[in-house]
Write a protein that holds these residues in place. Sequence first.
Motif, PDB file in Angstrom:
ATOM      1  N   UNK A  81      90.625  64.858  -3.375  1.00 54.45           N
ATOM      2  CA  UNK A  81      90.162  66.140  -2.841  1.00 54.45           C
ATOM      3  C   UNK A  81      89.161  65.801  -1.751  1.00 54.45           C
ATOM      4  N   UNK A  82      89.451  66.202  -0.524  1.00 50.00           N
ATOM      5  CA  UNK A  82      88.584  65.874   0.606  1.00 50.00           C
ATOM      6  C   UNK A  82      87.967  67.134   1.174  1.00 50.00           C
ATOM      7  N   UNK A  83      86.657  67.098   1.319  1.00 54.98           N
ATOM      8  CA  UNK A  83      85.897  68.190   1.902  1.00 54.98           C
ATOM      9  C   UNK A  83      85.558  67.805   3.339  1.00 54.98           C
ATOM     10  N   UNK A  84      85.981  68.635   4.295  1.00 53.25           N
ATOM     11  CA  UNK A  84      85.708  68.384   5.713  1.00 53.25           C
ATOM     12  C   UNK A  84      84.621  69.354   6.148  1.00 53.25           C
ATOM     13  N   UNK A  85      83.442  68.834   6.488  1.00 48.17           N
ATOM     14  CA  UNK A  85      82.272  69.671   6.754  1.00 48.17           C
ATOM     15  C   UNK A  85      81.869  69.549   8.225  1.00 48.17           C
ATOM     16  N   UNK A  86      82.115  70.561   9.046  1.00 43.16           N
ATOM     17  CA  UNK A  86      81.698  70.512  10.447  1.00 43.16           C
ATOM     18  C   UNK A  86      80.183  70.406  10.573  1.00 43.16           C
ATOM     19  N   UNK A  87      79.724  69.695  11.589  1.00 43.27           N
ATOM     20  CA  UNK A  87      78.285  69.599  11.850  1.00 43.27           C
ATOM     21  C   UNK A  87      77.700  70.959  12.196  1.00 43.27           C
ATOM     22  N   UNK A  88      78.553  71.878  12.678  1.00 40.07           N
ATOM     23  CA  UNK A  88      78.095  73.208  13.080  1.00 40.07           C
ATOM     24  C   UNK A  88      77.955  74.170  11.901  1.00 40.07           C
ATOM     25  N   UNK A  89      78.228  73.706  10.694  1.00 38.09           N
ATOM     26  CA  UNK A  89      78.164  74.591   9.527  1.00 38.09           C
ATOM     27  C   UNK A  89      76.938  74.306   8.678  1.00 38.09           C
ATOM     28  N   UNK A  90      76.439  75.338   8.029  1.00 34.21           N
ATOM     29  CA  UNK A  90      75.327  75.201   7.077  1.00 34.21           C
ATOM     30  C   UNK A  90      75.892  75.452   5.687  1.00 34.21           C
ATOM     31  N   UNK A  91      76.197  74.374   5.007  1.00 26.78           N
ATOM     32  CA  UNK A  91      76.866  74.475   3.710  1.00 26.78           C
ATOM     33  C   UNK A  91      75.903  75.001   2.665  1.00 26.78           C
ATOM     34  N   UNK A  92      76.309  76.068   1.969  1.00 26.35           N
ATOM     35  CA  UNK A  92      75.407  76.696   1.001  1.00 26.35           C
ATOM     36  C   UNK A  92      75.320  75.900  -0.299  1.00 26.35           C
ATOM     37  N   UNK A  93      76.425  75.607  -0.973  1.00 27.56           N
ATOM     38  CA  UNK A  93      76.311  74.807  -2.203  1.00 27.56           C
ATOM     39  C   UNK A  93      76.266  73.316  -1.877  1.00 27.56           C
ATOM     40  N   UNK A  94      75.897  72.525  -2.859  1.00 23.94           N
ATOM     41  CA  UNK A  94      75.950  71.079  -2.708  1.00 23.94           C
ATOM     42  C   UNK A  94      77.409  70.629  -2.644  1.00 23.94           C
ATOM     43  N   UNK A  95      77.646  69.563  -1.889  1.00 23.15           N
ATOM     44  CA  UNK A  95      79.026  69.058  -1.773  1.00 23.15           C
ATOM     45  C   UNK A  95      79.591  68.670  -3.134  1.00 23.15           C
ATOM     46  N   UNK A  96      78.763  68.015  -3.942  1.00 21.84           N
ATOM     47  CA  UNK A  96      79.234  67.597  -5.264  1.00 21.84           C
ATOM     48  C   UNK A  96      79.608  68.790  -6.122  1.00 21.84           C
ATOM     49  N   UNK A  97      78.875  69.898  -5.985  1.00 18.54           N
ATOM     50  CA  UNK A  97      79.173  71.089  -6.782  1.00 18.54           C
ATOM     51  C   UNK A  97      80.545  71.643  -6.411  1.00 18.54           C
ATOM     52  N   UNK A  98      80.867  71.653  -5.132  1.00 24.29           N
ATOM     53  CA  UNK A  98      82.175  72.137  -4.681  1.00 24.29           C
ATOM     54  C   UNK A  98      83.287  71.245  -5.223  1.00 24.29           C
ATOM     55  N   UNK A  99      83.112  69.942  -5.053  1.00 29.80           N
ATOM     56  CA  UNK A  99      84.154  69.003  -5.493  1.00 29.80           C
ATOM     57  C   UNK A  99      84.315  69.019  -7.006  1.00 29.80           C
ATOM     58  N   UNK A 100      83.209  69.181  -7.731  1.00 28.43           N
ATOM     59  CA  UNK A 100      83.298  69.266  -9.189  1.00 28.43           C
ATOM     60  C   UNK A 100      84.058  70.514  -9.615  1.00 28.43           C
ATOM     61  N   UNK A 101      83.789  71.649  -8.957  1.00 30.40           N
ATOM     62  CA  UNK A 101      84.466  72.897  -9.316  1.00 30.40           C
ATOM     63  C   UNK A 101      85.960  72.796  -9.078  1.00 30.40           C
ATOM     64  N   UNK A 102      86.361  72.242  -7.946  1.00 33.09           N
ATOM     65  CA  UNK A 102      87.791  72.103  -7.653  1.00 33.09           C
ATOM     66  C   UNK A 102      88.422  71.073  -8.574  1.00 33.09           C
ATOM     67  N   UNK A 103      87.696  70.007  -8.870  1.00 37.75           N
ATOM     68  CA  UNK A 103      88.217  68.984  -9.785  1.00 37.75           C
ATOM     69  C   UNK A 103      88.486  69.569 -11.162  1.00 37.75           C
TER      70      UNK A 103
END
Length: 481
Positions: free
Chosen positions: A187-209
């Motif tokens: 599962x790959x998360x692609x995060x643009x530099x122009x975005x302000x990600x609200x949750x932590x990356x690990x939280x997103x990947x854990x939820x999808x996992x």
Amino acid sequence: MRTQLLTGLVCLFLVCASPVALGVESGPPEPGSPGGDSSIAVEYTIDREPNQTGHVRVTATIKRPRHVTGLSVRTPAETTVHRADGLHPDGDRWRLSGAARTAQLTYTVPVGLSTTFGQRTADTRNWTLLARQEVSLRARWRWHVGPRPTWNESLALAPGQSGVAGRTAAYIGPHGTETKTVDGDRITLIVPAASELRPERDAILDAISHAKRASTAGRDHNHVRVFVAPNELASGGYAPSNGEPDVIVNAGEPVRSPVNVWVHEYRHTRQTFESTPAMVWLEEGSADYHTAALTYAAGDIGEDRFRDRVTTERHETADLTQPDSWDGPGPQYHKGTRVVAAIDARLRQATDGRQTFEAVLGRLMQQDDRVTLALFAETVSSVAGTDLDAFVRDAVTGDAPPVPMDALTDLGPRRSGSADTTERPMNAAPAVESAATATSAGDGSGAGVGTARPVTDRHGEWTVLGTLGMLTVVLVSRQRL
């Protein structure tokens, strides 16, 4: 005697030359299906246009198999063609020249896909986020003896471009990536530099996992790409094509929410069933219900928020089979969620917890037919082992049924491996949606956002079979004389 022998030989030839024997089939092929030598492969190489913001340059490389005897394509709306190799213009289409097996078409096309809930993609001075249907060609072809051709599309980035190209979405620009491996899949998360990600990356990947491990129905991809949309684009999420491994989710979406968009869009990657217009609600209703259930099971929301979501009274009197009567897209998300929750509870009660709604989806995805209300009710009854036809029909077309929450208590939090995130307020953005591939029987309108399925032609088949059939009739008539 000679006439009888000749008649028999012609009949034998007719059987051997029938469409079944020759492998010739009617109907539109499935897009994106790998087909080896039977596949018409088209790769769209994307390049940014620094001096023309809002557009990208596309080079489409088309490779056709030998048994495809004719092929023509049409570009998306508002396209400017710059170069054609191995193709010649034919009205509003471009036709492969002669016996050419490979051809290229280079064109500039606008980027900026909008849905009911706002703009999903864009090309700016610094970055580009696009969906494949914005740049893809509409194709027609005909073929002779051989396997049924398939239309197999892919995306690639031009040399020198920094970004990620998936199957149905691509991002170009400054970015970071985060990958998690789940049972050998990525599962790959692609995060643009122009975005302000609200949750932590690990939280997103854990939820999808967690959702990936808990889901059993549908296509389980070995690599899912989650493209984070910069905050300035529409809230919520978008799946360019159900059943494909790419999704787009706005950077501001939280994880700890009963409408967890990250999980909702992941569920769309597993959906491979096709619905009639009367059952389109099932795509969103089932995704929303399982989003709430999976987020609750992961411990990211409490029982009260789960209960409130699946027992909602919003749009409770809507007839889900009549989308033209809705005053907006809400019924499929709200009443649809409640209907699926009620059916899931009834299935668990009827089978002592051995069967769930996931089994219904699994069976529907094994069907070749489009999902109708009758097929849906029949499948629910089959999974339950008892007749629930009337219950299902009433739930879908009448008032929303009650949800016996006691039957869903086994969905309670299983915190092993769940994301450890702090509570965040629920995003009040409109419900999310996905755009399934259009199922147009024609060539498709160039203005639509859905990718029209290529239309196949079978010119020439009647010439062979029809002539042989007429010859048989003549011979039989002469024998009777």
